[in-house]
Scaffold this motif. Structure first.
Motif, PDB file in Angstrom:
ATOM      1  N   VAL A 141       0.823   6.236  17.469  1.00 62.07           N
ATOM      2  CA  VAL A 141       1.717   6.194  16.310  1.00 62.07           C
ATOM      3  C   VAL A 141       1.025   6.876  15.134  1.00 62.07           C
ATOM      4  CG1 VAL A 141       2.944   4.665  14.724  1.00 62.07           C
ATOM      5  CG2 VAL A 141       2.695   4.017  17.117  1.00 62.07           C
ATOM      6  N   ASP A 142       1.772   7.700  14.395  1.00 62.98           N
ATOM      7  CA  ASP A 142       1.223   8.295  13.178  1.00 62.98           C
ATOM      8  C   ASP A 142       1.206   7.246  12.074  1.00 62.98           C
ATOM      9  OD1 ASP A 142       0.675  10.862  14.029  1.00 62.98           O
ATOM     10  OD2 ASP A 142       2.689  11.588  13.594  1.00 62.98           O
ATOM     11  N   VAL A 143       0.013   6.989  11.527  1.00 61.28           N
ATOM     12  CA  VAL A 143      -0.123   5.995  10.465  1.00 61.28           C
ATOM     13  C   VAL A 143      -0.894   6.581   9.290  1.00 61.28           C
ATOM     14  CG1 VAL A 143      -0.025   3.985  11.990  1.00 61.28           C
ATOM     15  CG2 VAL A 143      -2.207   5.049  11.518  1.00 61.28           C
ATOM     16  N   PRO A 144      -0.565   6.153   8.087  1.00 51.70           N
ATOM     17  CA  PRO A 144      -1.311   6.601   6.916  1.00 51.70           C
ATOM     18  C   PRO A 144      -2.722   6.007   6.932  1.00 51.70           C
ATOM     19  CG  PRO A 144       0.793   5.625   6.287  1.00 51.70           C
ATOM     20  CD  PRO A 144       0.587   5.345   7.728  1.00 51.70           C
ATOM     21  N   ILE A 145      -3.737   6.853   6.800  1.00 55.06           N
ATOM     22  CA  ILE A 145      -5.126   6.400   6.875  1.00 55.06           C
ATOM     23  C   ILE A 145      -5.432   5.371   5.789  1.00 55.06           C
ATOM     24  CG2 ILE A 145      -7.534   7.153   6.656  1.00 55.06           C
ATOM     25  CD1 ILE A 145      -6.634   9.814   7.943  1.00 55.06           C
ATOM     26  N   ARG A 146      -4.992   5.609   4.573  1.00 56.16           N
ATOM     27  CA  ARG A 146      -5.270   4.665   3.482  1.00 56.16           C
ATOM     28  C   ARG A 146      -4.646   3.294   3.765  1.00 56.16           C
ATOM     29  NH1 ARG A 146      -3.284   2.614  -1.289  1.00 56.16           N
ATOM     30  NH2 ARG A 146      -4.871   2.208  -2.867  1.00 56.16           N
ATOM     31  N   THR A 147      -3.462   3.292   4.307  1.00 51.62           N
ATOM     32  CA  THR A 147      -2.800   2.031   4.625  1.00 51.62           C
ATOM     33  C   THR A 147      -3.598   1.246   5.656  1.00 51.62           C
ATOM     34  OG1 THR A 147      -0.637   2.987   4.127  1.00 51.62           O
ATOM     35  CG2 THR A 147      -0.645   0.974   5.443  1.00 51.62           C
ATOM     36  N   VAL A 155       0.828  -1.208   0.000  1.00 61.67           N
ATOM     37  CA  VAL A 155       0.000   0.000   0.000  1.00 61.67           C
ATOM     38  C   VAL A 155       0.859   1.253   0.000  1.00 61.67           C
ATOM     39  CG1 VAL A 155      -1.858   1.254   1.166  1.00 61.67           C
ATOM     40  CG2 VAL A 155      -1.796  -1.244   1.272  1.00 61.67           C
ATOM     41  N   GLY A 156       1.954   1.228   0.721  1.00 64.71           N
ATOM     42  CA  GLY A 156       2.796   2.407   0.830  1.00 64.71           C
ATOM     43  C   GLY A 156       2.402   3.242   2.027  1.00 64.71           C
ATOM     44  N   GLY A 157       3.096   4.331   2.224  1.00 66.79           N
ATOM     45  CA  GLY A 157       2.863   5.123   3.418  1.00 66.79           C
ATOM     46  C   GLY A 157       2.475   6.567   3.165  1.00 66.79           C
ATOM     47  N   GLY A 158       2.054   6.881   1.955  1.00 67.99           N
ATOM     48  CA  GLY A 158       1.721   8.267   1.641  1.00 67.99           C
ATOM     49  C   GLY A 158       0.306   8.635   2.036  1.00 67.99           C
ATOM     50  N   GLY A 159      -0.007   9.916   1.886  1.00 69.78           N
ATOM     51  CA  GLY A 159      -1.360  10.390   2.118  1.00 69.78           C
ATOM     52  C   GLY A 159      -1.579  10.910   3.527  1.00 69.78           C
ATOM     53  N   GLU A 160      -2.861  11.140   3.841  1.00 67.07           N
ATOM     54  CA  GLU A 160      -3.237  11.652   5.162  1.00 67.07           C
ATOM     55  C   GLU A 160      -2.815  10.684   6.260  1.00 67.07           C
ATOM     56  OE1 GLU A 160      -7.166  13.377   5.928  1.00 67.07           O
ATOM     57  OE2 GLU A 160      -7.554  12.981   3.802  1.00 67.07           O
ATOM     58  N   ARG A 161      -2.502  11.265   7.406  1.00 65.38           N
ATOM     59  CA  ARG A 161      -2.067  10.461   8.538  1.00 65.38           C
ATOM     60  C   ARG A 161      -2.972  10.718   9.732  1.00 65.38           C
ATOM     61  NH1 ARG A 161       2.716   8.383   6.959  1.00 65.38           N
ATOM     62  NH2 ARG A 161       3.526   7.745   8.958  1.00 65.38           N
ATOM     63  N   ALA A 162      -3.039   9.725  10.622  1.00 64.36           N
ATOM     64  CA  ALA A 162      -3.800   9.840  11.869  1.00 64.36           C
ATOM     65  C   ALA A 162      -3.009   9.152  12.963  1.00 64.36           C
ATOM     66  CB  ALA A 162      -5.166   9.195  11.716  1.00 64.36           C
ATOM     67  N   ARG A 163      -3.290   9.534  14.206  1.00 67.94           N
ATOM     68  CA  ARG A 163      -2.635   8.879  15.343  1.00 67.94           C
ATOM     69  C   ARG A 163      -3.441   7.670  15.758  1.00 67.94           C
ATOM     70  NH1 ARG A 163       1.792  10.466  17.170  1.00 67.94           N
ATOM     71  NH2 ARG A 163       2.052  10.059  19.364  1.00 67.94           N
ATOM     72  N   LEU A 164      -2.800   6.517  15.758  1.00 68.29           N
ATOM     73  CA  LEU A 164      -3.436   5.265  16.147  1.00 68.29           C
ATOM     74  C   LEU A 164      -2.543   4.597  17.178  1.00 68.29           C
ATOM     75  CD1 LEU A 164      -5.780   3.263  15.535  1.00 68.29           C
ATOM     76  CD2 LEU A 164      -4.265   2.206  13.873  1.00 68.29           C
ATOM     77  N   LEU A 165      -3.043   4.468  18.390  1.00 70.14           N
ATOM     78  CA  LEU A 165      -2.272   3.891  19.498  1.00 70.14           C
ATOM     79  C   LEU A 165      -0.939   4.614  19.691  1.00 70.14           C
ATOM     80  CD1 LEU A 165      -2.927   0.107  18.767  1.00 70.14           C
ATOM     81  CD2 LEU A 165      -4.093   1.565  20.422  1.00 70.14           C
TER      82      LEU A 165
END
Length: 150
Positions: free
Chosen positions: A118-124, A106-116
């Motif tokens: 950690v900043d993670v790419p929402i699309r991923t 999927v890759g790591g680009g695009g919008e990010r959000a904090r999950l637990l």
């Protein structure tokens, strides 16, 4: 074994884990699964959840001679069934993360959000959830088969 209360043990979960990992592996590392997952709608993702639940319940209690009413329960649901579903999804997610499949496919680009924390790419995250739901369809077959056979 109908009518006999059989305690659910750690060994039962271990059997489910072996079966779940065995059948989940090939689907986690296949690009086609991740491409398919990226194109799935929410309705399609939810349908895979119902398929996993249906296969799991059917394999444990309809294809085998177990009585769900004679088993230990949590919230009215047999512990063996809860374990099976958790193993089906957990084994796919664990392998996906261990093999770095989300970043690879999927890759790591695009919008990010904090999950637990950690900043993670929402699309991923979205595609990973969908890919795990696809893999769990096969993982639950392995987990239920191992549970029933051993």
């Amino acid at each position: 074994m109908v009518g006999v209360r059989r305690r659910f043990k750690l060994a039962d979960t271990a059997q489910q884990i072996v079966g779940g990992f065995l059948l989940a592996g090939p689907f986690v590392v296949t690009e086609e699964v991740w491409t398919l997952a990226a194109s799935m709608s929410l309705l399609q993702t939810l349908s895979t959840v119902f398929i996993v639940v249906g296969i799991g319940y059917g394999a444990l209690y309809k294809a085998d001679d177990r009585d769900p009413d004679a088993e230990s329960e949590v919230g009215g649901i047999p512990v063996r069934f809860v374990s099976l579903v958790l193993v089906a999804y957990g084994s796919v997610l664990a392998l996906a993360l261990a093999f770095n499949a989300p970043n690879t496919f999927v890759g790591g680009g695009g919008e990010r959000a904090r999950l637990l924390g950690v900043d993670v790419p929402i699309r991923t995250v979205r595609v990973t959830v969908k890919a795990v739901s696809v893999g769990a369809v096969f993982s639950v077959v392995g987990a239920a088969t191992a549970d029933s056979l051993f």
